[in-house]
Design a protein around this motif. Sequence first.
Motif, PDB file in Angstrom:
ATOM      1  N   LEU A  66       0.808  -1.275  -0.005  1.00  0.00           N
ATOM      2  CA  LEU A  66      -0.075  -0.093   0.048  1.00  0.00           C
ATOM      3  C   LEU A  66       0.919   1.054   0.045  1.00  0.00           C
ATOM      4  CD1 LEU A  66      -2.715  -0.927   2.692  1.00  0.00           C
ATOM      5  CD2 LEU A  66      -2.947  -1.106   0.241  1.00  0.00           C
ATOM      6  N   VAL A  67       0.737   1.982  -0.818  1.00  0.00           N
ATOM      7  CA  VAL A  67       1.589   3.365  -1.159  1.00  0.00           C
ATOM      8  C   VAL A  67       0.360   4.579  -0.811  1.00  0.00           C
ATOM      9  CG1 VAL A  67       3.215   4.456  -2.403  1.00  0.00           C
ATOM     10  CG2 VAL A  67       3.061   2.149  -2.674  1.00  0.00           C
ATOM     11  N   ASP A  68       0.555   5.340   0.067  1.00  0.00           N
ATOM     12  CA  ASP A  68      -0.134   6.594   0.274  1.00  0.00           C
ATOM     13  C   ASP A  68       0.457   7.674  -0.893  1.00  0.00           C
ATOM     14  OD1 ASP A  68      -1.738   5.957   2.156  1.00  0.00           O
ATOM     15  OD2 ASP A  68      -0.172   6.658   3.740  1.00  0.00           O
ATOM     16  N   CYS A  69      -0.379   7.957  -1.825  1.00  0.00           N
ATOM     17  CA  CYS A  69      -0.011   9.087  -2.727  1.00  0.00           C
ATOM     18  C   CYS A  69      -0.949  10.399  -3.044  1.00  0.00           C
ATOM     19  CB  CYS A  69      -0.171   8.320  -4.196  1.00  0.00           C
ATOM     20  SG  CYS A  69       0.874   6.817  -4.482  1.00  0.00           S
ATOM     21  N   GLN A  70      -0.260  11.434  -3.533  1.00  0.00           N
ATOM     22  CA  GLN A  70      -0.849  12.537  -4.027  1.00  0.00           C
ATOM     23  C   GLN A  70      -1.139  12.307  -5.519  1.00  0.00           C
ATOM     24  OE1 GLN A  70       1.571  15.971  -3.978  1.00  0.00           O
ATOM     25  NE2 GLN A  70      -0.087  17.272  -4.949  1.00  0.00           N
ATOM     26  N   ILE A  71      -2.284  12.359  -5.904  1.00  0.00           N
ATOM     27  CA  ILE A  71      -2.885  12.178  -6.879  1.00  0.00           C
ATOM     28  C   ILE A  71      -2.499  13.432  -8.030  1.00  0.00           C
ATOM     29  CG2 ILE A  71      -4.793  11.759  -8.803  1.00  0.00           C
ATOM     30  CD1 ILE A  71      -4.059   9.352  -6.892  1.00  0.00           C
ATOM     31  N   ILE A  72      -1.614  13.498  -9.062  1.00  0.00           N
ATOM     32  CA  ILE A  72      -1.264  14.568  -9.666  1.00  0.00           C
ATOM     33  C   ILE A  72      -1.698  14.884 -11.095  1.00  0.00           C
ATOM     34  CG2 ILE A  72       1.078  14.712  -8.649  1.00  0.00           C
ATOM     35  CD1 ILE A  72       2.331  13.640 -11.389  1.00  0.00           C
ATOM     36  N   GLY A  73      -2.778  13.894 -11.267  1.00  0.00           N
ATOM     37  CA  GLY A  73      -3.402  13.762 -12.823  1.00  0.00           C
ATOM     38  C   GLY A  73      -3.734  12.443 -13.324  1.00  0.00           C
ATOM     39  N   GLY A  74      -4.079  12.358 -14.574  1.00  0.00           N
ATOM     40  CA  GLY A  74      -4.550  11.169 -15.133  1.00  0.00           C
ATOM     41  C   GLY A  74      -4.534  10.948 -16.556  1.00  0.00           C
ATOM     42  N   LEU A  75      -4.767  10.068 -16.964  1.00  0.00           N
ATOM     43  CA  LEU A  75      -5.139   9.868 -18.517  1.00  0.00           C
ATOM     44  C   LEU A  75      -6.594   9.289 -18.687  1.00  0.00           C
ATOM     45  CD1 LEU A  75      -1.762   8.102 -19.407  1.00  0.00           C
ATOM     46  CD2 LEU A  75      -2.249  10.609 -19.593  1.00  0.00           C
ATOM     47  N   LYS A  76      -7.532  10.046 -19.170  1.00  0.00           N
ATOM     48  CA  LYS A  76      -8.736   9.684 -19.425  1.00  0.00           C
ATOM     49  C   LYS A  76      -8.717   8.894 -20.735  1.00  0.00           C
ATOM     50  CE  LYS A  76     -13.222  11.741 -20.176  1.00  0.00           C
ATOM     51  NZ  LYS A  76     -14.058  12.819 -20.174  1.00  0.00           N
ATOM     52  N   LEU A 115       8.054  11.856 -20.491  1.00  0.00           N
ATOM     53  CA  LEU A 115       7.647  10.987 -19.671  1.00  0.00           C
ATOM     54  C   LEU A 115       6.186  10.550 -19.815  1.00  0.00           C
ATOM     55  CD1 LEU A 115       8.141   8.913 -17.216  1.00  0.00           C
ATOM     56  CD2 LEU A 115       7.732  10.937 -15.797  1.00  0.00           C
ATOM     57  N   ILE A 116       5.241  11.643 -20.051  1.00  0.00           N
ATOM     58  CA  ILE A 116       3.867  11.495 -20.067  1.00  0.00           C
ATOM     59  C   ILE A 116       3.869  10.817 -21.268  1.00  0.00           C
ATOM     60  CG2 ILE A 116       1.830  12.537 -20.334  1.00  0.00           C
ATOM     61  CD1 ILE A 116       3.157  15.012 -18.676  1.00  0.00           C
ATOM     62  N   ASP A 117       4.399  11.287 -22.372  1.00  0.00           N
ATOM     63  CA  ASP A 117       4.183  10.725 -23.891  1.00  0.00           C
ATOM     64  C   ASP A 117       4.782   9.235 -23.707  1.00  0.00           C
ATOM     65  OD1 ASP A 117       3.730  13.129 -24.983  1.00  0.00           O
ATOM     66  OD2 ASP A 117       5.618  13.408 -25.755  1.00  0.00           O
ATOM     67  N   GLN A 118       5.857   8.644 -22.708  1.00  0.00           N
ATOM     68  CA  GLN A 118       5.948   7.206 -22.693  1.00  0.00           C
ATOM     69  C   GLN A 118       5.108   6.635 -22.042  1.00  0.00           C
ATOM     70  OE1 GLN A 118       9.971   7.701 -21.335  1.00  0.00           O
ATOM     71  NE2 GLN A 118      10.956   8.267 -23.204  1.00  0.00           N
ATOM     72  N   LEU A 119       4.525   7.045 -21.062  1.00  0.00           N
ATOM     73  CA  LEU A 119       3.466   6.406 -20.381  1.00  0.00           C
ATOM     74  C   LEU A 119       2.441   5.920 -21.331  1.00  0.00           C
ATOM     75  CD1 LEU A 119       3.301   8.302 -16.869  1.00  0.00           C
ATOM     76  CD2 LEU A 119       4.193   5.805 -17.323  1.00  0.00           C
ATOM     77  N   GLU A 120       1.908   6.967 -22.044  1.00  0.00           N
ATOM     78  CA  GLU A 120       0.880   6.702 -23.180  1.00  0.00           C
ATOM     79  C   GLU A 120       1.120   5.700 -24.005  1.00  0.00           C
ATOM     80  OE1 GLU A 120      -0.814  10.254 -24.981  1.00  0.00           O
ATOM     81  OE2 GLU A 120      -1.172  11.403 -23.052  1.00  0.00           O
TER      82      GLU A 120
END
Length: 151
Positions: A66-76, A115-120
């Motif tokens: 379990l990792v407590d995280c701050q949500i910084i965004g997402g990919l719809k 990095l975002i492009d690579q995740l997509e």
Amino acid sequence: MIECPKGSNQKFDYDPAEKRFKLNKILPAGLVFPFDFGMIPGTKGEDGDPLDIIVISEGSTFSGCLVDCQIIGGLKAEQTERNGHKVRNDRFIGIPDVSQLYSDIHTLEELPQVLIDQLEAFFKNYNEQAGKKFKVTARLNAPQAAKLLSQ
């Protein structure tokens, strides 16, 4: 809750009925999870599964962590199943509260564009290998992602 550790080529899913993890698939040679990947307990997406999260961190953890995280965004995202049925299958992006390297990142826009492009590209390729299509329809900022989580 992390299901698949960073660097792993194995896809694990948590089975709530069995209260354990099950190996779901092995990714093709050369394809590994770029960061820890898992789900947000207590949520449910359109596909019936808990909402997905990728955890941007300097290290990797383990399945069940379990990792407590701050949500910084997402990919719809829209995912087309092998049978042609389309479902929403968003990916939320979080930074661990204990991260040192990424502690100053609070929004998706603060991550390097590459990095975002690579995740997509990873999620598109990952789904193609399973005979599915994955299309990002929007990049969500932190408030938009938080709003989706609260629905």
